[in-house]
Design an enzyme around this catalytic site. Structure first.
Site, mmCIF file in Angstrom:
data_model
loop_
_atom_site.group_PDB
_atom_site.id
_atom_site.type_symbol
_atom_site.label_atom_id
_atom_site.label_comp_id
_atom_site.label_asym_id
_atom_site.label_seq_id
_atom_site.Cartn_x
_atom_site.Cartn_y
_atom_site.Cartn_z
ATOM 1 N N HIS A 1 -0.989 26.293 -28.809
ATOM 2 C CA HIS A 1 -2.175 26.053 -29.642
ATOM 3 C C HIS A 1 -2.000 26.636 -31.052
ATOM 4 C CE1 HIS A 1 -6.075 25.818 -31.405
ATOM 5 N NE2 HIS A 1 -5.916 27.099 -31.718
ATOM 6 N N ASP B 1 17.961 32.983 -41.560
ATOM 7 C CA ASP B 1 17.930 34.031 -42.586
ATOM 8 C C ASP B 1 19.304 34.688 -42.621
ATOM 9 O OD1 ASP B 1 18.076 35.597 -40.343
ATOM 10 O OD2 ASP B 1 16.164 36.606 -40.643
ATOM 11 N N CYS C 1 -5.972 22.393 -25.968
ATOM 12 C CA CYS C 1 -7.409 22.214 -26.197
ATOM 13 C C CYS C 1 -7.939 20.949 -25.527
ATOM 14 C CB CYS C 1 -7.693 22.194 -27.695
ATOM 15 S SG CYS C 1 -7.341 23.785 -28.478
ATOM 16 N N ASP D 1 7.453 30.567 -43.568
ATOM 17 C CA ASP D 1 7.666 30.885 -42.159
ATOM 18 C C ASP D 1 6.884 32.148 -41.859
ATOM 19 O OD1 ASP D 1 9.812 32.660 -43.577
ATOM 20 O OD2 ASP D 1 9.635 33.465 -41.555
ATOM 21 N N CYS E 1 -9.479 20.721 -32.208
ATOM 22 C CA CYS E 1 -8.015 20.695 -32.121
ATOM 23 C C CYS E 1 -7.584 19.642 -31.109
ATOM 24 C CB CYS E 1 -7.491 22.065 -31.699
ATOM 25 S SG CYS E 1 -5.701 22.132 -31.526
ATOM 26 N N CYS F 1 -4.576 19.484 -29.801
ATOM 27 C CA CYS F 1 -3.367 19.893 -29.080
ATOM 28 C C CYS F 1 -3.569 19.758 -27.575
ATOM 29 C CB CYS F 1 -2.941 21.299 -29.471
ATOM 30 S SG CYS F 1 -3.665 22.642 -28.507
HETATM 31 ZN ZN ZN Z 1 -5.414 23.507 -29.700
#
Ligand code: ZN
Length: 418
Positions: free
Chosen positions: A381, A103, A355, A312, A350, A352
């Site tokens: 996460h 920015d 998880c 963002d 999820c 990820c």
């Molecule tokens: Zn997750």
């Protein structure tokens, strides 16, 4: 270690944008930047001081982050632009081979400094770190951003406060337009000073060398011949007419991409949506359109459906550090005692690494114990959830469907562990 395949596209000067499919107002496209190809609509994690708080760069790569943000105000104050420049720019300094956007520093100057003084020339402000006095102008903000070396940089604008009356919003919008012209003038005169290529790539061999080694045709520009892309910013407060005028004036100056700034500053969400929708109508659809500083998971889906290409927000990372997690079943406040003996994963839908491995009980324990690992895992996460959400949005657009966050994701039947 680093995935450098997208980095070999050196046959361009700044960026290019291709829309591959549309669904309603939504676009799915590809934004080619000097350091990476970005699939849009894209969510950009915020790395304020050249760090997405708590998340190492290799993990960001694993999560599929294609582009991250840096904040010029913070980096200018610490470690300083010259330090970053000597390290090859932000890419070299933070060892991040993919794309970066900075920015202009304007938003932080206005939001973190109560003692700022604004005039036509620029803004005098005091460092929030040590109280020292500094000055940002369109020219010095460009100089700083060229030194930081992000792929995409932003014009220096005035973020109009909320609420603001029409006269104030107009005056602010007009100054932003004059500052945009000054930003572009300085950028055009100095854009080749970007710290890429040559001997500037200290610590960045892994991603700079392939470009040079693969260079067989002398007419193909190296990265040192590429430049950053400067985006213009539309302001105008909460007034649709001022927003239209700001869009037209910014387009007249001419930029390879356009941002909508000055939203999420305290106005009601319906108003944000209304201003976004009306402003988008005045921005060219063949250029990337970036909505700054939004939003919740539902909102980023909604804005993508309206035709926003880039977004963002600090929300996923900041909320994670406060134990607020976004899941396919709704928000989870992991600090709650109800999770103390819950063996289920945080989000059963999820994929990820958090998880897949840890229980809610463990995450709750880490948070309650104030362990650093709580912030790390929670942030991984939440970022994964945001990035997956945008992946689903892109998939829906390519199928010609509208993405419906609430109906398609949040209303899934709850698994038996609930
Ligand atoms: Zn997750």
């Amino acid at each position: 270690m680093l995935e450098s395949a997208p980095l070999l596209q050196s046959e361009r000067m700044s960026i290019s944008f291709h829309v591959d499919s549309t669904s309603g107002k939504a676009h799915r496209g590809r934004l080619l930047t000097p350091h990476a190809e970005i699939e849009t609509p894209v969510f950009m994690p915020v790395g304020t001081v050249a760090s997405v708080k708590g998340v190492p760069q290799d993990t960001l790569e694993e999560l599929g982050a294609q582009i991250i943000l840096g904040n010029t105000y913070h980096l200018y104050l610490r470690p300083g632009v010259q330090t970053v420049r000597r390290m090859g720019g932000l890419h070299g300094f933070m060892a991040w081979p993919r794309a970066i956007l900075t920015d202009s520093g304007g938003f932080q100057v206005f939001s973190l400094n109560e003692l700022r003084k604004i005039n036509e020339e620029g803004v005098t402000f005091r460092s929030h770190l040590d109280g020292s006095s500094h000055f940002f102008s369109p020219e010095s903000a460009m100089e700083a951003q060229i030194g930081l070396g992000a792929d995409i940089i932003m014009t220096f604008d005035e973020c109009t406060e909320y609420p603001a009356d029409r006269a104030r919003a107009r005056a602010s919008m007009e100054m932003t337009a004059r500052w945009a012209a000054r930003s572009k003038k300085y950028f055009e005169e100095h854009k080749h000073e970007v710290p890429w290529g040559g001997n500037a790539h200290v610590g960045t061999d892994a991603f700079v060398r392939p470009v040079d080694q693969g260079r067989t045709n002398a007419s193909v520009p190296t990265r040192s011949e590429q430049t950053q892309a400067l985006f213009g910013i539309v302001q105008g407060g909460m007034d649709r007419e001022l927003r239209r005028e700001s869009a037209e004036r910014t387009i007249e100056i001419g930029f390879p991409g356009y941002a909508i700034g000055g939203l999420s500053v305290g106005e009601p969400r319906e108003l944000t949506r209304e201003i976004v929708e009306s402003t988008l109508e005045h921005l060219p659809a063949d250029k990337p359109r970036y909505l700054m500083g939004v939003g919740t998971p539902e909102e980023i889906v909604e804005y993508a459906n309206l035709g926003v290409d880039m977004m963002d927000c600090v929300l996923p990372t900041r909320a994670a550090r406060h134990g607020l997690l976004f899941t396919s079943e709704g928000k989870v406040s992991i600090k709650q005692a109800r999770y103390a003996q819950d063996p289920a994963p945080l989000d059963p839908n999820c994929a990820c690494r958090v998880c897949q491995r840890y229980s809610r009980a463990y995450l709750r324990h880490l948070y309650a114990s104030n362990e650093v690992l709580a912030q790390v895992l929670n942030t991984i996460h939440n970022l994964s959830f945001y990035l997956d959400t945008m992946r689903r949005v892109r998939h829906s657009i390519s199928l010609g469907e509208e993405s419906r966050f609430l109906s398609s994701v949040w209303s899934r039947p709850k698994p038996g562990t609930q």
